[in-house]
Design an enzyme around this catalytic site. Structure first.
Site, PDB file in Angstrom:
ATOM      1  N   GLY A   1     -28.744 -18.983   8.630  1.00  0.00           N
ATOM      2  CA  GLY A   1     -29.215 -18.335   9.840  1.00  0.00           C
ATOM      3  C   GLY A   1     -28.773 -19.049  11.101  1.00  0.00           C
ATOM      4  O   GLY A   1     -27.823 -19.818  11.100  1.00  0.00           O
TER       5      GLY A   1
ATOM      6  N   LEU B   1     -27.329 -17.635  13.576  1.00  0.00           N
ATOM      7  CA  LEU B   1     -25.934 -17.203  13.530  1.00  0.00           C
ATOM      8  C   LEU B   1     -25.264 -17.252  14.902  1.00  0.00           C
ATOM      9  O   LEU B   1     -25.853 -16.899  15.926  1.00  0.00           O
ATOM     10  CB  LEU B   1     -25.864 -15.776  12.980  1.00  0.00           C
ATOM     11  CG  LEU B   1     -26.491 -15.565  11.600  1.00  0.00           C
ATOM     12  CD1 LEU B   1     -26.308 -14.103  11.157  1.00  0.00           C
ATOM     13  CD2 LEU B   1     -25.900 -16.505  10.562  1.00  0.00           C
TER      14      LEU B   1
ATOM     15  N   GLU C   1     -20.892 -17.156  16.693  1.00  0.00           N
ATOM     16  CA  GLU C   1     -19.607 -16.487  16.493  1.00  0.00           C
ATOM     17  C   GLU C   1     -18.847 -17.048  15.295  1.00  0.00           C
ATOM     18  O   GLU C   1     -18.069 -16.328  14.659  1.00  0.00           O
ATOM     19  CB  GLU C   1     -18.760 -16.583  17.766  1.00  0.00           C
ATOM     20  CG  GLU C   1     -17.357 -15.979  17.652  1.00  0.00           C
ATOM     21  CD  GLU C   1     -17.357 -14.531  17.170  1.00  0.00           C
ATOM     22  OE1 GLU C   1     -16.370 -14.147  16.494  1.00  0.00           O
ATOM     23  OE2 GLU C   1     -18.317 -13.777  17.452  1.00  0.00           O
TER      24      GLU C   1
ATOM     25  N   HIS D   1     -20.147 -17.827  12.419  1.00  0.00           N
ATOM     26  CA  HIS D   1     -20.626 -17.031  11.289  1.00  0.00           C
ATOM     27  C   HIS D   1     -20.062 -15.608  11.338  1.00  0.00           C
ATOM     28  O   HIS D   1     -19.692 -15.042  10.310  1.00  0.00           O
ATOM     29  CB  HIS D   1     -22.158 -16.947  11.308  1.00  0.00           C
ATOM     30  CG  HIS D   1     -22.852 -18.255  11.131  1.00  0.00           C
ATOM     31  ND1 HIS D   1     -23.450 -18.923  12.186  1.00  0.00           N
ATOM     32  CD2 HIS D   1     -23.055 -19.027  10.040  1.00  0.00           C
ATOM     33  CE1 HIS D   1     -24.002 -20.039  11.739  1.00  0.00           C
ATOM     34  NE2 HIS D   1     -23.776 -20.131  10.441  1.00  0.00           N
TER      35      HIS D   1
ATOM     36  N   GLN E   1     -31.323 -29.216   0.446  1.00  0.00           N
ATOM     37  CA  GLN E   1     -30.134 -29.893   0.976  1.00  0.00           C
ATOM     38  C   GLN E   1     -30.434 -30.734   2.206  1.00  0.00           C
ATOM     39  O   GLN E   1     -29.530 -31.318   2.802  1.00  0.00           O
ATOM     40  CB  GLN E   1     -29.028 -28.885   1.263  1.00  0.00           C
ATOM     41  CG  GLN E   1     -29.256 -27.954   2.437  1.00  0.00           C
ATOM     42  CD  GLN E   1     -28.184 -26.875   2.516  1.00  0.00           C
ATOM     43  OE1 GLN E   1     -28.089 -26.007   1.658  1.00  0.00           O
ATOM     44  NE2 GLN E   1     -27.343 -26.948   3.533  1.00  0.00           N
TER      45      GLN E   1
ATOM     46  N   ASP F   1     -17.207 -27.102   7.571  1.00  0.00           N
ATOM     47  CA  ASP F   1     -17.876 -27.937   6.573  1.00  0.00           C
ATOM     48  C   ASP F   1     -16.916 -28.102   5.395  1.00  0.00           C
ATOM     49  O   ASP F   1     -17.124 -27.528   4.316  1.00  0.00           O
ATOM     50  CB  ASP F   1     -19.182 -27.292   6.124  1.00  0.00           C
ATOM     51  CG  ASP F   1     -20.195 -27.202   7.248  1.00  0.00           C
ATOM     52  OD1 ASP F   1     -20.395 -28.218   7.937  1.00  0.00           O
ATOM     53  OD2 ASP F   1     -20.775 -26.126   7.431  1.00  0.00           O
TER      54      ASP F   1
ATOM     55  N   GLN G   1     -18.160 -29.497   2.041  1.00  0.00           N
ATOM     56  CA  GLN G   1     -18.963 -28.462   1.379  1.00  0.00           C
ATOM     57  C   GLN G   1     -18.065 -27.423   0.711  1.00  0.00           C
ATOM     58  O   GLN G   1     -18.294 -27.021  -0.435  1.00  0.00           O
ATOM     59  CB  GLN G   1     -19.872 -27.775   2.399  1.00  0.00           C
ATOM     60  CG  GLN G   1     -20.615 -26.566   1.853  1.00  0.00           C
ATOM     61  CD  GLN G   1     -21.494 -25.927   2.886  1.00  0.00           C
ATOM     62  OE1 GLN G   1     -22.623 -26.357   3.097  1.00  0.00           O
ATOM     63  NE2 GLN G   1     -21.005 -24.893   3.555  1.00  0.00           N
TER      64      GLN G   1
ATOM     65  N   SER H   1     -21.378 -24.722  16.139  1.00  0.00           N
ATOM     66  CA  SER H   1     -22.396 -25.192  15.201  1.00  0.00           C
ATOM     67  C   SER H   1     -23.761 -24.825  15.740  1.00  0.00           C
ATOM     68  O   SER H   1     -23.979 -24.827  16.965  1.00  0.00           O
ATOM     69  CB  SER H   1     -22.316 -26.714  15.025  1.00  0.00           C
ATOM     70  OG  SER H   1     -23.439 -27.199  14.320  1.00  0.00           O
TER      71      SER H   1
ATOM     72  N   ARG I   1     -26.168 -26.641  15.635  1.00  0.00           N
ATOM     73  CA  ARG I   1     -26.735 -27.875  16.193  1.00  0.00           C
ATOM     74  C   ARG I   1     -26.325 -28.105  17.651  1.00  0.00           C
ATOM     75  O   ARG I   1     -26.934 -28.928  18.342  1.00  0.00           O
ATOM     76  CB  ARG I   1     -26.302 -29.076  15.361  1.00  0.00           C
ATOM     77  CG  ARG I   1     -26.823 -29.046  13.934  1.00  0.00           C
ATOM     78  CD  ARG I   1     -26.257 -30.205  13.121  1.00  0.00           C
ATOM     79  NE  ARG I   1     -26.661 -30.119  11.722  1.00  0.00           N
ATOM     80  CZ  ARG I   1     -27.772 -30.643  11.222  1.00  0.00           C
ATOM     81  NH1 ARG I   1     -28.589 -31.297  12.010  1.00  0.00           N
ATOM     82  NH2 ARG I   1     -28.062 -30.515   9.934  1.00  0.00           N
TER      83      ARG I   1
END
Length: 283
Positions: free
Chosen positions: A33, A35, A37, A39, A63, A152, A155, A187, A189
């Site tokens: 979630g 979200l 651009e 994503h 995680q 990522d 990942q 991100s 974040r």
């Protein structure tokens, strides 16, 4: 177009089974979630590879190795659903923790090798949580293809490995990192940065791209990485958690450019951990 929201494994599988009878190719884009651009670019990429696209939204507690980080992670399902509806996404799959990890759940998927070092060294258990939830999402959705972002990169490498090792019949499609106009990798974040931190943050990507250019033209690896670390700190980052050149397939450390590689970084600013990476081709 209204967006269909599904919250149970049974309901998701029933919808996918109906598509299967029609010979429809299904894509999935797993997300937590909040979200942006970046994503949306993954969703559009999935739509170019599949007839129907499922976007998953699940803030996966297994995680997170920091409870405060989990608590602070933004939950914006209403806004996310509106963005996905605008892209004509077919299903938003948004299970709760009890649906994903029912009472008695006791299985963990652990991927060796590519999960070690880099983020794996600083976030104990993180990639076990990622590998477990992604395995479940791929099996729950039964998708033909799944899209994950290259931002990522470790990942992505873990997911490629688990899909190959466990014979999960899904094509993993990498989505290029999407950047702000000033170069900062998008991100969820980023919104936690202070105004000064946000102004300084693009220096992280700039330092990576400059280092990649030098390495491609034959600059020695160790001195180039050391200078890049200094440049990131000089730009106002308080810590460079790691800055390493790794093989693009195995993620093994490299001390000579003999094939495709990735320069990967994690650094802190304003108490926010930012990650980024760029491809480095041999000279």
């Amino acid at each position: 177009m209204s967006l269909e929201i599904v919250r149970s494994v049974a309901a998701l599988r029933a919808r996918v089974a109906g598509w299967r009878k029609e010979g429809i190719r299904v894509g999935v884009v797993p997300t937590m979630g909040a979200l942006h651009e970046g994503h949306m670019s993954l969703v559009r990429l999935a739509q170019s590879h599949a007839d129907r696209v499922i976007v998953t939204l699940f803030v996966n507690p297994t995680q997170f190795n920091n409870k405060d980080d989990l608590a602070a992670y933004p939950r914006t399902e209403h806004e996310d659903a509106a963005k996905l509806a605008a892209l004509d996404v077919d299903i938003l799959y948004a299970p709760d923790a009890a649906e994903m990890y029912p009472n008695g759940f006791s299985t963990t998927v652990s991927v060796k090798g590519v999960s070690e070092g880099l983020c794996g060294a600083f976030r104990p258990g993180h990639f076990d949580g990622v590998a477990t939830v992604v395995t479940k999402l791929l099996l729950q959705s039964g998708a033909d293809c799944a899209v994950f972002g290259e931002k990522d990169f470790q990942q992505l490498s873990v997911i490629r490995r688990l899909v190959a090792d466990l014979d999960i019949p899904v094509e993993i499609i990498p989505g290029p990192t999407v950047r702000e106009t000033d170069g900062l990798a998008m991100s969820s974040r980023n919104v936690r940065l202070t105004p000064d931190g946000r102004a300084a943050a693009p220096a992280l990507a700039a330092a990576l791209f400059e280092a990649a250019t030098k390495l491609r033209t034959g600059a020695p690896i160790a001195p180039t990485i050391a200078a890049t670390r200094d440049a990131i700190l000089a730009a106002g980052f308080t810590e460079v958690e790691y800055l390493e050149l790794r093989d693009a397939i195995s993620l093994a450390p490299v001390d000579a450019l003999t094939g495709p590689a990735r320069l990967l970084v994690a650094a802190w600013r304003d108490g926010v951990r930012l990650i980024d990476n760029v491809q480095v081709d041999r000279p």
